[in-house]
Structure formats: structure tokens, C-alpha cells
Design a protein around this motif. Structure first.
Motif, short mmCIF file in Angstrom:
data_model
loop_
_atom_site.label_atom_id
_atom_site.label_comp_id
_atom_site.label_asym_id
_atom_site.label_seq_id
_atom_site.Cartn_x
_atom_site.Cartn_y
_atom_site.Cartn_z
N UNK A 38 35.56 -47.86 54.90
CA UNK A 38 33.65 -46.88 55.47
C UNK A 38 32.99 -46.98 53.79
N UNK A 39 33.79 -46.52 52.56
CA UNK A 39 33.32 -46.47 51.38
C UNK A 39 32.82 -48.24 51.33
N UNK A 40 33.17 -48.91 52.04
CA UNK A 40 33.43 -50.49 51.04
C UNK A 40 32.35 -51.29 52.19
N UNK A 41 32.29 -50.80 53.43
CA UNK A 41 31.02 -51.44 54.29
C UNK A 41 29.98 -51.04 53.84
N UNK A 168 30.52 -37.63 50.87
CA UNK A 168 29.61 -36.74 51.35
C UNK A 168 27.83 -37.34 50.86
N UNK A 169 27.97 -38.51 50.08
CA UNK A 169 27.01 -39.26 49.97
C UNK A 169 27.10 -40.27 51.35
N UNK A 170 28.11 -40.71 51.81
CA UNK A 170 28.08 -41.23 52.83
C UNK A 170 27.94 -39.96 53.85
N UNK A 171 27.62 -38.62 54.26
CA UNK A 171 27.94 -37.75 54.97
C UNK A 171 26.48 -38.17 55.23
N UNK A 172 25.92 -37.99 54.23
CA UNK A 172 24.54 -37.40 54.10
C UNK A 172 23.48 -38.57 54.31
N UNK A 173 23.80 -39.97 54.24
CA UNK A 173 23.06 -41.07 54.24
C UNK A 173 22.88 -41.03 55.76
N UNK A 174 23.99 -40.87 56.36
CA UNK A 174 24.54 -41.01 57.98
C UNK A 174 23.44 -39.54 59.09
N UNK A 175 23.65 -38.53 57.78
CA UNK A 175 22.79 -37.59 58.37
C UNK A 175 21.25 -37.20 58.58
#
Length: 183
Positions: A38-41, A168-175
């Protein structure tokens, strides 16, 4: 984020309560099998071959470790299996762990270079687990028993903090619907 929190929780429970919480490592590795791709994508367009190689190495190792640690936990509970009695199992687990550490370091370094996700989170992710080994070697720690090697208390939380920050950066990005900025 869950894998990072569980990493710290496992360290604390194993050291303060009992060694019986070691089985949580299988769950952590299973979470990383999902988290790392997921981080890579999220940053695939900006990473290079080093990030892809690190992703493949760390994800494959995490998958192998998740399966082996889960099987070891079940065998220990059901049959009284002790992996220390079987050298082959120990060396496979040790090899998987070293492969995971090397892959995570490569992946983390390329993540920091790509600049899509927070660089300081990627730097902690990349350097935390290698720091465990380096600090323990310089401290002259014995891995065969006795006192807990000191690098575990420094490097493991660094790795977990990096993982939590990247998650958190991924979660914040999608939220919020917007792209995250490297900071």
C-alpha cells in the motif's frame, strides 16, 4: 499504523510481562504484508528500482515470517514444539528476519528519496531495525540469553514510529481526499 502500535506493544509486553507475547510478531508481519504494498502504490511513480527491490524483499520475507511464526505458535501450543531444539527452523526464521530488515531498509531509503510520504517517517522506518543490530553489536550484547540486548529498546520504537507516521500519512491522504506532502 496498527503494525507500528503492535510492534511497540509486543516489545513492552514481552519485556515487562512475559515472553508469551512473541506470537504477536506473526500478526505484525501479516499486517506488513498488506501495509508495504500500500505504501509502495502511493508512491509508485516516484520510486526507483531500489524501492521495488526493497518492497519485494521485505514483503516476501514478511509473508514467510508470518506463516512460519503462526505455524510455530500453533505447534508450540498444540505439541510443545520448541524451535530452539531444531536448528533449521531457527536459521530459517533468522534468515527471514535479516532479509526483512534489509528489504525494509532499502524500501525506506527509497521512500525518503521519493519524497511523496514524510521523509522523516521513512528515515525512521529505514534505520530503526538496522539500529537494533548495530547498537547491540557495539554494546557487545549476547543473543544467546541473559539480559535483553539494548538496541531493541532504541531501534524497535524508531522503526515503529516511522511505520506509524507513514501509515498516518496514508490514512490522512485518503481521509481528506488530497495528496500528502513530504515533511
Amino acid at each position: 499504523m496498527a503494525a507500528g502500535v503492535l510492534t511497540c506493544l509486543t516489545l513492552l509486553l514481552t519485556e515487562l510481562v512475559a515472553d508469551g507475547f512473541f506470537y504477536l510478531l506473526g500478526l505484525i508481519m501479516a499486517l506488513l504484508v498488506v501495509a508495504l504494498p500500500t505504501l509502495y502504490i502511493r508512491q509508485a511513480g516516484r520510486t526507483g528500482w531500489l524501492g521495488l527491490a526493497g518492497l519485494i524483499m521485505s514483503t516476501t520475507s514478511a509473508l514467510v515470517l508470518a506463516v512460519l511464526l503462526t505455524a510455530e505458535t500453533v505447534a508450540r501450543a498444540a505439541f510443545g514444539f520448541d524451535p530452539e531444539e531444531y536448528g533449521t527452523v531457527f536459521w530459517i526464521l533468522a534468515g527471514g528476519l535479516l532479509s526483512f530488515v534489509a528489504g525494509a531498509a532499502l524500501f525506506g531509503l527509497d521512500t525518503a528519496r521519493a519524497g511523496v510520504l514524510p521523509r522523516w517517517g521513512a528515515a525512521l522506518f529505514a534505520t530503526g531495525l538496522p539500529a537494533v543490530f548495530v547498537l547491540d553489536i557495539f554494546a557487545g550484547a549476547s543473543f544467546g540469553g541473559g539480559a535483553t540486548p539494548p538496541g531493541r529498546f532504541i531501534g524497535t520504537p524508531l522503526f515503529a514510529a516511522g511505520l506509524i507516521r507513514l501509515g498516518y500519512a496514508l490514512w490522512k491522504d485518503t481521509s481528506d481526499g488530497g495528496p500528502s506532502r513530504a515533511n
